[in-house]
Design a protein around this motif. Structure first.
Motif, PDB file in Angstrom:
ATOM      1  N   UNK A  23      18.551  -5.661  -6.470  1.00  0.00           N
ATOM      2  CA  UNK A  23      17.515  -5.678  -7.506  1.00  0.00           C
ATOM      3  C   UNK A  23      16.267  -6.400  -7.032  1.00  0.00           C
ATOM      4  N   UNK A  24      16.437  -7.491  -6.302  1.00  0.00           N
ATOM      5  CA  UNK A  24      15.277  -8.200  -5.761  1.00  0.00           C
ATOM      6  C   UNK A  24      14.543  -7.352  -4.733  1.00  0.00           C
ATOM      7  N   UNK A  25      15.276  -6.608  -3.911  1.00  0.00           N
ATOM      8  CA  UNK A  25      14.646  -5.722  -2.937  1.00  0.00           C
ATOM      9  C   UNK A  25      13.889  -4.607  -3.644  1.00  0.00           C
ATOM     10  N   UNK A  26      14.470  -4.058  -4.695  1.00  0.00           N
ATOM     11  CA  UNK A  26      13.803  -3.006  -5.460  1.00  0.00           C
ATOM     12  C   UNK A  26      12.531  -3.534  -6.116  1.00  0.00           C
ATOM     13  N   UNK A  27      12.605  -4.731  -6.709  1.00  0.00           N
ATOM     14  CA  UNK A  27      11.419  -5.325  -7.313  1.00  0.00           C
ATOM     15  C   UNK A  27      10.351  -5.630  -6.273  1.00  0.00           C
ATOM     16  N   UNK A  28      10.765  -6.045  -5.101  1.00  0.00           N
ATOM     17  CA  UNK A  28       9.816  -6.315  -4.025  1.00  0.00           C
ATOM     18  C   UNK A  28       9.110  -5.037  -3.598  1.00  0.00           C
ATOM     19  N   UNK A  29       9.850  -3.948  -3.501  1.00  0.00           N
ATOM     20  CA  UNK A  29       9.238  -2.690  -3.091  1.00  0.00           C
ATOM     21  C   UNK A  29       8.314  -2.127  -4.173  1.00  0.00           C
ATOM     22  N   UNK A  30       8.681  -2.315  -5.434  1.00  0.00           N
ATOM     23  CA  UNK A  30       7.863  -1.784  -6.516  1.00  0.00           C
ATOM     24  C   UNK A  30       6.591  -2.597  -6.742  1.00  0.00           C
ATOM     25  N   UNK A  31       6.715  -3.913  -6.675  1.00  0.00           N
ATOM     26  CA  UNK A  31       5.593  -4.801  -6.972  1.00  0.00           C
ATOM     27  C   UNK A  31       5.247  -5.632  -5.744  1.00  0.00           C
ATOM     28  N   UNK A  32       4.893  -4.989  -4.671  1.00  0.00           N
ATOM     29  CA  UNK A  32       4.666  -5.679  -3.411  1.00  0.00           C
ATOM     30  C   UNK A  32       3.505  -6.658  -3.494  1.00  0.00           C
ATOM     31  N   UNK A  33       2.422  -6.286  -4.152  1.00  0.00           N
ATOM     32  CA  UNK A  33       1.273  -7.188  -4.197  1.00  0.00           C
ATOM     33  C   UNK A  33       1.499  -8.347  -5.157  1.00  0.00           C
ATOM     34  N   UNK A  34       2.113  -8.093  -6.289  1.00  0.00           N
ATOM     35  CA  UNK A  34       2.308  -9.166  -7.252  1.00  0.00           C
ATOM     36  C   UNK A  34       3.457 -10.097  -6.853  1.00  0.00           C
ATOM     37  N   UNK A  35       4.355  -9.644  -5.976  1.00  0.00           N
ATOM     38  CA  UNK A  35       5.466 -10.486  -5.537  1.00  0.00           C
ATOM     39  C   UNK A  35       4.952 -11.699  -4.776  1.00  0.00           C
ATOM     40  N   UNK A  36       3.901 -11.495  -3.968  1.00  0.00           N
ATOM     41  CA  UNK A  36       3.356 -12.629  -3.220  1.00  0.00           C
ATOM     42  C   UNK A  36       2.710 -13.637  -4.165  1.00  0.00           C
ATOM     43  N   UNK A  37       2.082 -13.164  -5.228  1.00  0.00           N
ATOM     44  CA  UNK A  37       1.496 -14.083  -6.202  1.00  0.00           C
ATOM     45  C   UNK A  37       2.578 -14.877  -6.927  1.00  0.00           C
ATOM     46  N   UNK A  38       3.693 -14.224  -7.226  1.00  0.00           N
ATOM     47  CA  UNK A  38       4.808 -14.918  -7.880  1.00  0.00           C
ATOM     48  C   UNK A  38       5.370 -15.986  -6.952  1.00  0.00           C
ATOM     49  N   UNK A  39       5.516 -15.657  -5.691  1.00  0.00           N
ATOM     50  CA  UNK A  39       6.061 -16.617  -4.735  1.00  0.00           C
ATOM     51  C   UNK A  39       5.099 -17.775  -4.498  1.00  0.00           C
ATOM     52  N   UNK A  40       3.792 -17.545  -4.651  1.00  0.00           N
ATOM     53  CA  UNK A  40       2.834 -18.638  -4.507  1.00  0.00           C
ATOM     54  C   UNK A  40       2.882 -19.583  -5.704  1.00  0.00           C
ATOM     55  N   UNK A  41       3.115 -19.051  -6.906  1.00  0.00           N
ATOM     56  CA  UNK A  41       3.115 -19.891  -8.090  1.00  0.00           C
ATOM     57  C   UNK A  41       4.479 -20.512  -8.387  1.00  0.00           C
ATOM     58  N   UNK A  42       5.514 -20.094  -7.682  1.00  0.00           N
ATOM     59  CA  UNK A  42       6.859 -20.626  -7.922  1.00  0.00           C
ATOM     60  C   UNK A  42       6.966 -22.126  -7.652  1.00  0.00           C
ATOM     61  N   UNK A  43       6.435 -22.663  -6.539  1.00  0.00           N
ATOM     62  CA  UNK A  43       6.529 -24.122  -6.343  1.00  0.00           C
ATOM     63  C   UNK A  43       5.807 -24.920  -7.426  1.00  0.00           C
ATOM     64  N   UNK A  44       4.685 -24.404  -7.923  1.00  0.00           N
ATOM     65  CA  UNK A  44       3.954 -25.082  -8.995  1.00  0.00           C
ATOM     66  C   UNK A  44       4.795 -25.126 -10.265  1.00  0.00           C
ATOM     67  N   UNK A  45       5.448 -24.016 -10.601  1.00  0.00           N
ATOM     68  CA  UNK A  45       6.294 -23.984 -11.785  1.00  0.00           C
ATOM     69  C   UNK A  45       7.503 -24.899 -11.618  1.00  0.00           C
ATOM     70  N   UNK A  46       8.095 -24.925 -10.434  1.00  0.00           N
ATOM     71  CA  UNK A  46       9.243 -25.805 -10.207  1.00  0.00           C
ATOM     72  C   UNK A  46       8.841 -27.270 -10.294  1.00  0.00           C
TER      73      UNK A  46
END
Length: 85
Positions: free
Chosen positions: A10-33
């Motif tokens: 499921x994570x691979x599928x989401x990565x393939x579908x939302x390739x550009x927004x996945x990087x934004x999510x990964x950038x904001x993850x440390x801030x949220x944590x």
């Protein structure tokens, strides 16, 4: 084992579908944590302070996420809900 395969696919599928927004999510993850960790610290302080007056504020993942997303109004809402219930 099956759950790990399902989650990874499921994570691979989401990565393939939302390739550009996945990087934004990964950038904001440390801030949220960081906000989540600080919210647990803040909730613990409020729990200790209100514990002197006989009120109990639950500290769990849900209340931590509410405070992490809403900030100070989240603390006020968690305290109000805990007192009213």
């Amino acid at each position: 084992m099956k759950l790990v395969i399902i989650v990874c696919s499921l994570m691979l599928l989401l990565f393939l579908l939302f390739r550009t927004s996945f990087s934004k999510v990964m950038e904001s993850l440390p801030f949220f944590l960081f906000r989540l960790g600080f919210s647990f610290f803040l909730l613990f302080g409020v729990h200790l302070l209100l514990g002197l007056f006989g009120y109990v504020i639950p500290i769990n993942l849900f209340t931590g996420a509410v405070v992490a997303m809403l900030g100070v109004p989240g603390v006020a809402s968690v305290v109000a809900i805990s007192i009213l219930i």
